[in-house]
Design a protein around this motif. Structure first.
Motif, PDB file in Angstrom:
ATOM      1  N   VAL A  60      32.851  55.281  28.832  1.00  0.00           N
ATOM      2  CA  VAL A  60      31.719  54.465  29.266  1.00  0.00           C
ATOM      3  C   VAL A  60      30.749  55.366  30.022  1.00  0.00           C
ATOM      4  O   VAL A  60      31.073  56.496  30.369  1.00  0.00           O
ATOM      5  N   THR A  61      29.569  54.852  30.304  1.00  0.00           N
ATOM      6  CA  THR A  61      28.602  55.618  31.088  1.00  0.00           C
ATOM      7  C   THR A  61      29.056  55.687  32.541  1.00  0.00           C
ATOM      8  O   THR A  61      29.847  54.846  32.999  1.00  0.00           O
ATOM      9  N   ASN A  62      28.522  56.660  33.263  1.00  0.00           N
ATOM     10  CA  ASN A  62      28.804  56.756  34.700  1.00  0.00           C
ATOM     11  C   ASN A  62      28.373  55.476  35.410  1.00  0.00           C
ATOM     12  O   ASN A  62      29.069  54.987  36.299  1.00  0.00           O
ATOM     13  N   THR A  63      27.235  54.931  34.997  1.00  0.00           N
ATOM     14  CA  THR A  63      26.715  53.700  35.598  1.00  0.00           C
ATOM     15  C   THR A  63      27.695  52.547  35.401  1.00  0.00           C
ATOM     16  O   THR A  63      28.016  51.816  36.343  1.00  0.00           O
ATOM     17  N   THR A  64      28.195  52.385  34.190  1.00  0.00           N
ATOM     18  CA  THR A  64      29.142  51.301  33.888  1.00  0.00           C
ATOM     19  C   THR A  64      30.419  51.456  34.694  1.00  0.00           C
ATOM     20  O   THR A  64      30.928  50.489  35.273  1.00  0.00           O
ATOM     21  N   PHE A  65      30.945  52.686  34.766  1.00  0.00           N
ATOM     22  CA  PHE A  65      32.192  52.888  35.499  1.00  0.00           C
ATOM     23  C   PHE A  65      31.983  52.671  36.992  1.00  0.00           C
ATOM     24  O   PHE A  65      32.816  52.049  37.661  1.00  0.00           O
ATOM     25  N   MET A  66      30.867  53.162  37.532  1.00  0.00           N
ATOM     26  CA  MET A  66      30.616  52.979  38.954  1.00  0.00           C
ATOM     27  C   MET A  66      30.492  51.495  39.306  1.00  0.00           C
ATOM     28  O   MET A  66      30.947  51.061  40.363  1.00  0.00           O
ATOM     29  N   GLU A  67      29.883  50.726  38.422  1.00  0.00           N
ATOM     30  CA  GLU A  67      29.792  49.283  38.652  1.00  0.00           C
ATOM     31  C   GLU A  67      31.191  48.657  38.631  1.00  0.00           C
ATOM     32  O   GLU A  67      31.505  47.795  39.449  1.00  0.00           O
ATOM     33  N   VAL A 144      26.879  49.376  44.181  1.00  0.00           N
ATOM     34  CA  VAL A 144      26.393  48.205  44.928  1.00  0.00           C
ATOM     35  C   VAL A 144      26.302  46.995  44.001  1.00  0.00           C
ATOM     36  O   VAL A 144      26.686  45.884  44.384  1.00  0.00           O
ATOM     37  N   VAL A 145      25.822  47.200  42.782  1.00  0.00           N
ATOM     38  CA  VAL A 145      25.743  46.099  41.807  1.00  0.00           C
ATOM     39  C   VAL A 145      27.138  45.519  41.571  1.00  0.00           C
ATOM     40  O   VAL A 145      27.343  44.303  41.639  1.00  0.00           O
ATOM     41  N   GLY A 146      28.114  46.385  41.319  1.00  0.00           N
ATOM     42  CA  GLY A 146      29.486  45.919  41.110  1.00  0.00           C
ATOM     43  C   GLY A 146      30.060  45.246  42.330  1.00  0.00           C
ATOM     44  O   GLY A 146      30.750  44.225  42.240  1.00  0.00           O
ATOM     45  N   LEU A 147      29.775  45.801  43.492  1.00  0.00           N
ATOM     46  CA  LEU A 147      30.243  45.220  44.750  1.00  0.00           C
ATOM     47  C   LEU A 147      29.719  43.799  44.913  1.00  0.00           C
ATOM     48  O   LEU A 147      30.474  42.877  45.237  1.00  0.00           O
ATOM     49  N   LEU A 148      28.438  43.607  44.671  1.00  0.00           N
ATOM     50  CA  LEU A 148      27.849  42.270  44.805  1.00  0.00           C
ATOM     51  C   LEU A 148      28.467  41.293  43.805  1.00  0.00           C
ATOM     52  O   LEU A 148      28.759  40.137  44.151  1.00  0.00           O
ATOM     53  N   LYS A 149      28.694  41.738  42.586  1.00  0.00           N
ATOM     54  CA  LYS A 149      29.323  40.860  41.584  1.00  0.00           C
ATOM     55  C   LYS A 149      30.769  40.548  41.960  1.00  0.00           C
ATOM     56  O   LYS A 149      31.236  39.415  41.793  1.00  0.00           O
ATOM     57  N   GLY A 150      31.479  41.543  42.494  1.00  0.00           N
ATOM     58  CA  GLY A 150      32.853  41.319  42.936  1.00  0.00           C
ATOM     59  C   GLY A 150      32.926  40.361  44.111  1.00  0.00           C
ATOM     60  O   GLY A 150      33.793  39.482  44.169  1.00  0.00           O
ATOM     61  N   LEU A 151      32.006  40.527  45.066  1.00  0.00           N
ATOM     62  CA  LEU A 151      31.957  39.588  46.195  1.00  0.00           C
ATOM     63  C   LEU A 151      31.609  38.192  45.708  1.00  0.00           C
ATOM     64  O   LEU A 151      32.177  37.205  46.180  1.00  0.00           O
ATOM     65  N   GLY A 152      30.683  38.119  44.764  1.00  0.00           N
ATOM     66  CA  GLY A 152      30.339  36.812  44.191  1.00  0.00           C
ATOM     67  C   GLY A 152      31.562  36.126  43.619  1.00  0.00           C
ATOM     68  O   GLY A 152      31.776  34.926  43.838  1.00  0.00           O
ATOM     69  N   ALA A 153      32.380  36.881  42.899  1.00  0.00           N
ATOM     70  CA  ALA A 153      33.598  36.306  42.315  1.00  0.00           C
ATOM     71  C   ALA A 153      34.528  35.769  43.399  1.00  0.00           C
ATOM     72  O   ALA A 153      35.162  34.728  43.224  1.00  0.00           O
ATOM     73  N   LYS A 154      34.601  36.462  44.534  1.00  0.00           N
ATOM     74  CA  LYS A 154      35.447  35.993  45.644  1.00  0.00           C
ATOM     75  C   LYS A 154      34.969  34.646  46.181  1.00  0.00           C
ATOM     76  O   LYS A 154      35.743  33.874  46.726  1.00  0.00           O
ATOM     77  N   PHE A 155      33.674  34.393  46.044  1.00  0.00           N
ATOM     78  CA  PHE A 155      33.097  33.139  46.517  1.00  0.00           C
ATOM     79  C   PHE A 155      32.777  32.189  45.363  1.00  0.00           C
ATOM     80  O   PHE A 155      31.989  31.263  45.523  1.00  0.00           O
ATOM     81  N   SER A 156      33.396  32.429  44.200  1.00  0.00           N
ATOM     82  CA  SER A 156      33.215  31.601  42.999  1.00  0.00           C
ATOM     83  C   SER A 156      31.735  31.479  42.614  1.00  0.00           C
ATOM     84  O   SER A 156      31.240  30.402  42.318  1.00  0.00           O
ATOM     85  N   ARG A 157      31.061  32.622  42.626  1.00  0.00           N
ATOM     86  CA  ARG A 157      29.641  32.680  42.284  1.00  0.00           C
ATOM     87  C   ARG A 157      29.448  33.637  41.109  1.00  0.00           C
ATOM     88  O   ARG A 157      30.062  34.695  41.046  1.00  0.00           O
TER      89      ARG A 157
END
Length: 192
Positions: A60-67, A144-157
């Motif tokens: 995968v791209t570096n961007t995809t893996f970092m996310e 940061v993008v992945g972090l925000l999506k992961g946090l969203g999942a923790k809050f069912s978002r």
């Protein structure tokens, strides 16, 4: 960076892609097979090598893996003993994001050499906000993008993140637009 970051990368690769893939990454990166101690500082070069060679090995791209690492970070850090600190950071997704600097201030008590990023939360409406992100390290926007999506999942978002402005000088911030909504539930899901 502290070894906790490298441990997270190792955990993600080993658990999702297998220990053989991790060994291949270490070999290609020219790094020894030894544990990373969470509380020990490691050169940023080691972390960047792990990120780059992991992306290549997985295809995968570096961007995809970092996310992917950013998303995984939310669960990894909770399981690594930081769940109590995270629980104090906010009861909602917006509240949590608004308090990220406070979270980092508490973590800095444990990690005295921590050089944390800084976040500035600017609400737009109930389901969107602008987030300014500053770090002395450049190129971590996908994390940061992945972090925000992961946090969203923790809050069912469900979270959509758009990079509005990428910093052009080291002293500047990256600016993201974040839109989120609750996961569909049987009650509010449209019948087909």
């Amino acid at each position: 960076m502290y070894g906790l970051v490298n441990s997270c990368i190792r955990s993600l690769v080993s658990n999702r892609y297998g220990e053989d893939k991790w060994q291949l990454i270490l070999k290609k990166a020219g790094l020894p097979d030894e544990p990373y101690f969470n509380m020990l500082q490691y050169s940023d070069t080691i972390t960047l090598k792990l990120l780059e060679h992991s992306a290549q090995a997985i295809g995968v791209t570096n961007t995809t893996f970092m996310e992917e690492v950013g998303y995984y970070w939310t669960t990894f850090t909770m399981d690594a003993g930081y769940g109590c600190i995270m629980a104090l950071t906010g009861k909602t997704f917006d509240e949590f994001v608004k308090n990220l600097d406070g979270l980092h201030a508490r973590v800095a008590l444990i990690y005295p050499e921590l050089s944390p990023p800084s976040f500035s939360y600017d609400p737009i409406d109930d389901c969107s906000f602008r987030l300014s992100y500053f770090s002395k390290r450049n190129g971590l926007q996908p994390f940061v993008v992945g972090l925000l999506k992961g946090l969203g999942a923790k809050f069912s978002r469900t979270v959509d993140v758009t990079l509005l402005q990428k910093r052009t000088i080291p002293e500047a911030s990256d600016i993201f637009f974040v839109k989120h909504q609750a996961y569909p539930t049987p009650e509010n899901k449209m019948a087909v």
